[in-house]
Motif scaffolding. Structure first.
Motif, PDB file in Angstrom:
ATOM      1  N   THR A   1       0.830  -1.207   0.000  1.00  0.00           N
ATOM      2  CA  THR A   1       0.000   0.000   0.000  1.00  0.00           C
ATOM      3  C   THR A   1       0.864   1.258   0.000  1.00  0.00           C
TER       4      THR A   1
ATOM      5  N   CYS B   1       1.644  -3.904   3.996  1.00  0.00           N
ATOM      6  CA  CYS B   1       0.240  -3.644   4.322  1.00  0.00           C
ATOM      7  C   CYS B   1      -0.019  -3.999   5.789  1.00  0.00           C
TER       8      CYS B   1
ATOM      9  N   ASP C   1       3.212   0.925   7.539  1.00  0.00           N
ATOM     10  CA  ASP C   1       2.814   2.066   6.729  1.00  0.00           C
ATOM     11  C   ASP C   1       3.748   3.235   7.010  1.00  0.00           C
TER      12      ASP C   1
END
Length: 88
Positions: free
Chosen positions: A14, A50, A70
């Motif tokens: 992500t 992620c 993240d």
């Protein structure tokens, strides 16, 4: 300080985790990063792409482990590293 670095497989990224690690390396040039367990390390960064954080950590025997999932986790670890470097 020696840092053990373990990446996840990158199946569901992500964010660009490699880029975030490169930023850490530039910001903290005194850190030595190792990708294998043949070195004695003070801290371990488990870098996940992620929130699943599916990396197997069973074999990582380092007490100070941080799971980075993240960009926010990277901001937090920078703060921790700054505090550690100021104490030394």
């Amino acid at each position: 300080m020696n840092v053990y670095l373990k990446y996840c497989g990158g199946c569901n990224e992500t964010y660009n985790r490699v880029s975030e690690v490169e930023k850490l390396k530039k910001e903290f040039p005194d850190l030595c990063f190792y990708y294998d367990d043949n070195h004695i390390c003070d801290i371990a960064f488990i870098v996940c792409g992620c929130n699943n954080a599916c990396v197997c950590m069973d074999k990582i025997k380092i007490e100070n482990k941080y799971i980075l999932k993240d960009k926010e986790d990277f901001y937090k670890i920078k703060s921790i590293l700054l505090n550690k470097s100021q104490r030394n």
